[in-house]
Design an enzyme around this catalytic site. Structure first.
Site, mmCIF file in Angstrom:
data_model
loop_
_atom_site.group_PDB
_atom_site.id
_atom_site.type_symbol
_atom_site.label_atom_id
_atom_site.label_comp_id
_atom_site.label_asym_id
_atom_site.label_seq_id
_atom_site.Cartn_x
_atom_site.Cartn_y
_atom_site.Cartn_z
ATOM 1 N N SER B 69 -25.208 83.220 162.791
ATOM 2 C CA SER B 69 -25.938 81.698 162.468
ATOM 3 C C SER B 69 -25.484 81.120 161.185
ATOM 4 O O SER B 69 -25.136 81.793 160.040
ATOM 5 C CB SER B 69 -27.535 81.561 162.228
ATOM 6 O OG SER B 69 -28.258 81.788 163.599
ATOM 7 N N GLU B 76 -22.954 64.309 153.669
ATOM 8 C CA GLU B 76 -23.351 63.459 154.760
ATOM 9 C C GLU B 76 -24.360 63.842 156.031
ATOM 10 O O GLU B 76 -24.498 63.541 156.862
ATOM 11 C CB GLU B 76 -22.137 62.930 155.496
ATOM 12 C CG GLU B 76 -20.985 62.269 154.582
ATOM 13 C CD GLU B 76 -20.152 63.220 153.797
ATOM 14 O OE1 GLU B 76 -20.246 64.481 154.059
ATOM 15 O OE2 GLU B 76 -19.230 63.022 153.137
ATOM 16 N N SER B 77 -25.018 65.194 155.597
ATOM 17 C CA SER B 77 -25.868 65.725 156.566
ATOM 18 C C SER B 77 -25.497 67.374 156.647
ATOM 19 O O SER B 77 -25.377 68.096 155.922
ATOM 20 C CB SER B 77 -26.162 65.080 157.768
ATOM 21 O OG SER B 77 -26.824 63.844 157.330
ATOM 22 N N HIS B 82 -24.927 78.394 166.207
ATOM 23 C CA HIS B 82 -25.321 79.732 166.323
ATOM 24 C C HIS B 82 -24.716 80.336 167.704
ATOM 25 O O HIS B 82 -24.171 79.467 168.549
ATOM 26 C CB HIS B 82 -26.824 79.457 167.029
ATOM 27 C CG HIS B 82 -27.830 78.874 165.881
ATOM 28 N ND1 HIS B 82 -27.987 79.477 164.606
ATOM 29 C CD2 HIS B 82 -28.206 77.622 165.855
ATOM 30 C CE1 HIS B 82 -28.702 78.766 163.917
ATOM 31 N NE2 HIS B 82 -28.760 77.452 164.458
ATOM 32 N N CYS B 97 -24.434 61.085 158.571
ATOM 33 C CA CYS B 97 -24.819 59.809 158.315
ATOM 34 C C CYS B 97 -23.609 58.995 157.817
ATOM 35 O O CYS B 97 -22.600 59.296 157.366
ATOM 36 C CB CYS B 97 -26.047 59.945 157.220
ATOM 37 S SG CYS B 97 -25.565 60.428 155.532
#
Lengths: 148, 148
Positions: B69, B76-77, B82, B97
């Site tokens: 993971s 920007e996020s 996974h 974003c």
């Protein structure tokens, strides 16, 4: 709690899958603590705990002038949040593998903690076992590498 | 590259939104390095770079006996992955974003690096500006807190 809108659950077709991802949009939140890094982190950690997840790592960042991004890595995948305090909006993902976690408890906690007056929750199946079963030839990766 | 299936893009309705999330499912991957933590992390970091994102943090974990993971937090996020090596499957999110990042470059890189023979890419709008504009009263959170 009476003025908290009920979550609008939209479930994808029931597909056997390796994981499930809940895409949670919280609108019209109470924003008093929306830009408080420690508080937001605590809310997300408690959401993971309420889901009965096993927390592996917690990473949160505050951006300038406002806005927080955070991830709670869990053994069963992750929870993620991005906040837009100026719009009283938070984008949250609750991604889990297996069927044992209580994602609805986590999502209920998040909606209540942020005081969201409007919520959208979409459940997305990740890793269709039908596709995997139909398409995957024998897999050498099934053999785990020995521990170092 | 000729035997790499084209991505199956499914775009949500064109909704003005604060962010966009690409839900990327990679099936039938080449799995030789699928459980190599350093390699997977490198692929994800390069995906963020190809999107022109600003990397803030990188957190990757390897699970026993197999599976990884990882999260690349960007200004920007985030990007998240996974892996299920035993099923030659990877679940990836590319969440951004604004409209300036090149998410398609990131997704193309991911599909090629993992040698995915089947891909599903779904674009989800996050934070409808229509809902925000219609529902949000004046917002005290617009005032940034002073720097410490």
């Amino acid at each position: 709690m009476n003025n908290i809108a009920e979550a609008n659950y939209v479930a994808s077709a029931v597909v056997p899958a390796l994981g499930n991802q809940f895409i949670v949009d919280l609108y019209e939140c109470n924003c008093e603590r929306f830009d408080d890094l420690e508080w937001v982190e605590g809310v997300m950690v408690e959401a993971a705990q309420r889901a009965q997840a096993t927390i592996v790592d917690v990473v949160f960042h505050k951006f300038s002038p406002i806005g927080i991004s955070g991830i709670v890595v869990i053994s069963e995948s992750h929870l993620a949040i991005h906040t837009w305090p100026e719009y009283r909006y938070a984008a949250i993902d609750v991604f889990t593998c297996g069927e044992v976690l209580d994602c609805e408890a986590a999502i209920a906690h998040l909606g209540a903690a942020f005081g969201a007056r409007q919520r959208s929750v979409v459940k997305v199946a990740r890793g269709s076992t039908e596709i995997i079963t139909r398409r995957s030839p024998p897999n050498p990766c099934l053999v785990p590498t020995p521990a170092a």
